[in-house]
Enzyme design. Structure first.
Site, mmCIF file in Angstrom:
data_model
loop_
_atom_site.group_PDB
_atom_site.id
_atom_site.type_symbol
_atom_site.label_atom_id
_atom_site.label_comp_id
_atom_site.label_asym_id
_atom_site.label_seq_id
_atom_site.Cartn_x
_atom_site.Cartn_y
_atom_site.Cartn_z
ATOM 1 N N GLU A 52 0.642 -1.230 0.029
ATOM 2 C CA GLU A 52 0.273 0.066 -0.069
ATOM 3 C C GLU A 52 0.678 1.280 -0.009
ATOM 4 O O GLU A 52 0.644 2.492 -0.263
ATOM 5 C CB GLU A 52 -0.849 0.185 1.086
ATOM 6 C CG GLU A 52 -1.595 -0.524 1.290
ATOM 7 C CD GLU A 52 -1.594 -2.291 1.740
ATOM 8 O OE1 GLU A 52 -1.126 -2.712 2.013
ATOM 9 O OE2 GLU A 52 -2.318 -3.292 1.873
ATOM 10 N N PHE A 114 -11.215 -8.456 13.216
ATOM 11 C CA PHE A 114 -10.222 -8.940 12.708
ATOM 12 C C PHE A 114 -9.851 -7.621 11.693
ATOM 13 O O PHE A 114 -10.922 -6.687 10.702
ATOM 14 C CB PHE A 114 -9.981 -9.605 11.901
ATOM 15 C CG PHE A 114 -9.702 -10.485 10.634
ATOM 16 C CD1 PHE A 114 -8.384 -10.646 11.235
ATOM 17 C CD2 PHE A 114 -9.961 -10.345 9.138
ATOM 18 C CE1 PHE A 114 -7.213 -10.967 10.381
ATOM 19 C CE2 PHE A 114 -8.928 -10.424 8.234
ATOM 20 C CZ PHE A 114 -7.843 -10.920 8.998
ATOM 21 N N GLN A 115 -8.517 -7.385 11.025
ATOM 22 C CA GLN A 115 -7.979 -6.195 10.717
ATOM 23 C C GLN A 115 -9.284 -4.505 10.411
ATOM 24 O O GLN A 115 -9.367 -4.098 9.845
ATOM 25 C CB GLN A 115 -8.218 -6.444 8.872
ATOM 26 C CG GLN A 115 -7.337 -7.248 8.451
ATOM 27 C CD GLN A 115 -7.153 -7.562 7.250
ATOM 28 O OE1 GLN A 115 -8.354 -7.321 6.102
ATOM 29 N NE2 GLN A 115 -5.920 -8.268 6.755
ATOM 30 N N LYS A 164 -17.527 -1.158 5.969
ATOM 31 C CA LYS A 164 -18.043 -2.341 4.751
ATOM 32 C C LYS A 164 -20.021 -2.326 4.401
ATOM 33 O O LYS A 164 -19.886 -3.139 3.339
ATOM 34 C CB LYS A 164 -17.687 -3.885 4.353
ATOM 35 C CG LYS A 164 -17.832 -4.937 4.241
ATOM 36 C CD LYS A 164 -17.055 -5.672 3.841
ATOM 37 C CE LYS A 164 -17.100 -6.941 2.877
ATOM 38 N NZ LYS A 164 -16.328 -7.738 3.329
ATOM 39 N N MET A 485 23.988 9.408 2.025
ATOM 40 C CA MET A 485 23.992 10.624 2.936
ATOM 41 C C MET A 485 23.904 10.253 4.707
ATOM 42 O O MET A 485 25.005 11.024 5.349
ATOM 43 C CB MET A 485 22.901 11.404 2.546
ATOM 44 C CG MET A 485 22.229 12.684 3.385
ATOM 45 S SD MET A 485 23.204 13.257 2.711
ATOM 46 C CE MET A 485 22.797 14.142 1.196
#
Lengths: 589, 184
Positions: A52, A114-115, A164, A485
């Site tokens: 993502e 969940f999630q 959802k 760097m």
């Protein structure tokens, strides 16, 4: 006409109505209804990413190279948390993004389902605004409002969290022209600059003897017309122009009035001009600490004009004499008009001694480096890449580190929206997915990610995305087997104790490219570099170019932390760089 | 250095550059939407601003507006930043610095529980009367007083109750409004 449809269908319809043609996303349980809606239409193209974070950077690259809003679609929980880095990046660099996240069904919110995660809580401080939509009745308004907020005023990321059950619920959809609330009910950023203040600014410019334009990402964000107005104003006035990292391309790199980038790794002439000017005209930049160096020694003798669309940028770091709130493009246009109404002459004569002084600084050749015939110098590699591509329609992204600064120094731009880099947040791993986003928007252009071998491994998996969608991005890796760097700062500040700033095991990038289904090219010989670059450009597939460069090159010039602009370390510095920065400077980042 | 060019008529005119922190009361008009308080508080926390007191309640139901009163202590430069950063938030309509705009009316309510018997109990009752505090709960060995007024009045009432058996105090935080006919 208002239509009945599910929440998921509303999302897709709103994207279509907002003119969105491409979105970047990754499916999951909480976004399945939206993916089902995507499946049943062909207007919006979905690019399946591999992580993502990649989706957010792709959307950023897409947005920065087009001026349009970039759209991300990810699932709840880990989908949302993985997007946080990209959202923060977009907030820091003012990139318009709409991020749609799935959420567990409303009755489950707060149950540690969940999630499930508190997406709006987590992203509150890394978005310009965010929403949790608990009723399908609110969804059309929120969707259109999000696009309005993302691109008006100072642009930024807006997140919409959609449970959802709301995606499944039936409701009435309204298009953006059908509801009053398409614009937010109270959010109205000021875009027109106050004419009296712009007149006062022009009066100051007409009296300036040592002026400098200090331009930033605001000019790019204000659209291509803003860059045109800047060019016109520079021509009318004859004033020299420098720019921040984010503003590169707004003013042509080939113009004699161009001083190069300013700031920590900016040119000597740009930084000296900032330090010694009597009038600083800041257009759409924010006096970031990479630019100012030590605040109390910043440009001590100048009066400062600051044009910005965000009032909170005024006087945040540096005291301003004349603030103008408004869109950079509109203010620049007004400046051009008012200047023209007062004189037809640039101030060439009045500022001649100043320009001569600048030429003296320019003669230091602060971007110079000692080239080599045996090993590829990273600066040389960027210069050859520029020479090989300058006549093409080329877009450049970068990762973060030395290579980023060398790209900014040695790859000049003639046009805005051609340079995509992570400035504010400094996100390693930005460049590869950003290049993919740019290529999606500009399928026929040459898109190059000037990368480092450390950064690029942070989002390397997106090579798979590039291969899947036949996006022929060129990943040009300046491979010094170091986090360059970090290594440089350890040399400067920590007695050369190189703690974990090198890679003991690097992948074979050629084989890696091939494993992904792309093309791998390797080069370690300066004499063969041009041919290898030509080969890379001619391949019509994604390429990983492993350019093995000098391992210990320092990125110079440099304003050491805690020092003012006129105490730069130049490339011909002969002393011990480990002794330049004092204890106080060491505390700074 | 840059002070010679001032007062251009901008609403964003310069705050004087002093380093003395001042206590200011800000009134913030916001959309009454979920998460708005978290946004305000989060902004203060993220940018290192202070909150001395915070009061929030819906004030105009039909328009869906709430009024938040924040008391903060900051230098003038930081105060300007606080105001501008608050105004940057999308659901924020207006921010007024009531302290800077003139003497605002400031009121607070406190509930003060005092437990004692005998002479201290009688003294607490007399003082409550003097402060115009109401008795809202009473038992044979305790009172709960309700007192309204300026924060300084409440401070003084609480201090005076300490030796008379003060048990605990709750305060609402400040509600403030500007004087005169003008609204926000």
């Amino acid at each position: 006409m208002p239509q009945q449809m599910t929440g998921a269908e509303m999302v897709i319809q709103a994207l279509i109505d907002q003119g969105v043609t491409d979105i970047f996303g990754y499916p999951g349980g909480a976004v399945l209804p939206m993916y089902d809606a995507i499946f049943q239409q062909e207007t919006v193209r979905h690019i399946l990413v591999r992580h993502e974070q990649g989706a957010t950077h792709m959307a950023e690259g897409y947005a920065r190279s087009t001026g349009k809003v970039g759209v991300v679609l990810v699932t709840s929980g880990p989908g949302a948390t993985n997007a946080v880095t990209g959202l923060t990046d977009a907030l820091m660099d003012s990139v318009p993004i709409v991020c749609l996240t799935g959420q567990v069904a409303t009755p489950l919110i707060g149950s540690d389902a969940f999630q499930e995660c508190d997406t709006v809580g987590i992203t509150r401080s890394c978005t310009k605004h965010n929403y949790l939509v608990k009723s399908v009745a609110d969804l059309p308004r929120v969707l259109h409002e999000a696009f309005y907020i993302a691109q008006s005023g100072r642009p930024g990321p807006v997140l919409i969290d959609i449970p959802k059950d709301v995606q499944f619920a039936m409701g009435t959809y309204y298009g953006p022209t059908e509801i009053e609330a398409t614009r937010h009910k109270s959010y109205r950023p000021q875009v027109e600059g106050d004419t009296r203040l712009i007149e006062a600014a022009v009066d100051m410019m007409l009296r300036a003897e040592r002026p400098v334009f200090y331009t930033g990402g605001g000019v790019i964000n204000a659209g291509p017309e803003a860059s045109q107005h800047l060019r016109e104003l520079a021509e009318l006035t004859g004033f020299p122009v420098t720019s921040t990292l984010m503003g590169l391309g707004a003013f042509p790199g080939s113009n004699p009035q161009w001083l190069g980038m300013l700031g920590m790794h900016g040119s000597y002439e740009a930084n000296m001009a900032m330090h010694d000017c009597d009038l600083m005209i800041n257009i759409g930049a924010r006096f970031d600490d990479r630019i100012t160096g030590r605040i109390d020694a910043f440009s001590p003798g100048s009066r400062k004009i600051h044009v910005d669309i965000d009032p909170s940028s005024i006087n945040k770091n540096i005291r301003i004499d004349l603030p103008i709130i408004g869109d950079c493009g509109r203010v620049l246009k007004e400046m051009v008009r008012i200047w023209r109404s007062k004189t037809n002459q640039p101030r060439t004569e009045a500022i001649a001694p100043w320009m001569k002084q600048i030429d003296g600084w320019r003669a230091k050749n602060s971007f110079g480096f000692q080239n080599s015939s045996t090993v590829i110098k990273p600066q040389y590699a960027v210069q050859r890449l520029y020479q090989a591509t300058k006549d093409r329609d080329v877009y450049v992204t970068t990762e973060v580190g030395q290579h980023q600064m060398w790209a900014a120094q040695h790859f000049p731009f003639e046009m805005p929206n051609r340079w995509m880099t992570s400035g504010g947040l400094g996100t390693m791993g930005y460049g590869l997915p950003a290049a993919i986003g740019v290529q999606v928007a500009h399928p026929d252009a040459l898109v190059i990610d000037i990368a480092g071998e450390a950064s690029v491994q942070m989002t390397m998996q997106e090579m798979s995305t590039a291969v899947q969608y036949e996006l022929p991005v060129k990943i040009f890796i300046l491979n010094n087997e170091r986090m360059g760097m970090v290594r440089q700062w350890q040399e400067l500040l920590h007695g050369g104790r190189y703690a974990h700033s090198y890679s003991e095991s690097l992948p074979d990038f050629v084989k890696l490219a091939e494993a992904y289904g792309g093309v791998g090219i390797k080069c370690d010989d300066p004499a063969k570099l041009d041919d290898a670059i030509a080969e890379m450009i001619n391949v019509k597939r994604p390429v990983l170019f492993d350019c093995l460069v000098e391992k210990h090159e320092n990125c110079l010039p440099m304003i050491p932390s805690g020092k003012p602009h006129n105490e730069m370390i130049l490339p011909d510095f002969k002393g011990d760089v480990g002794k330049v920065i004092d204890a106080k400077g060491r505390e700074l980042v | 250095m840059n002070a010679h060019l001032q007062a251009t008529g901008s609403v964003y005119s310069l705050a004087p550059e002093t380093q003395t922190p001042e206590r200011h009361t800000l009134s913030v008009l916001v959309d009454n939407e979920p998460g708005i308080l978290a946004r305000i508080v989060g902004l203060f926390a993220a940018r290192g601003f202070n909150i001395d007191s915070l009061t929030v309640s819906e004030t105009e139901h039909e328009k869906g507006l709430s009024r938040i009163t924040v008391v903060t202590v900051a230098t003038p430069k930081v105060l300007t930043q606080i105001k501008l950063q608050l105004e940057r938030l999308v659901p924020v309509h207006k921010v007024h610095d009531l302290t800077a705009e003139g003497k605002a009316l400031e009121r607070e309510l406190a509930l003060v529980k005092v437990a004692s018997t005998g002479e201290p109990r009688a003294e607490a009752l007399r003082l409550a009367d003097a402060y115009r505090a109401q008795i809202v709960d009473a038992t044979t060995e305790s009172f709960v007083f309700e007192i309204t007024g300026k924060p300084s009045k409440i401070d003084s009432f609480i201090a005076i109750m300490v030796p008379l058996g003060l048990v605990e105090v709750v305060r609402t935080g400040l509600a403030a409004i500007s004087r005169g006919p003008e609204g926000m």
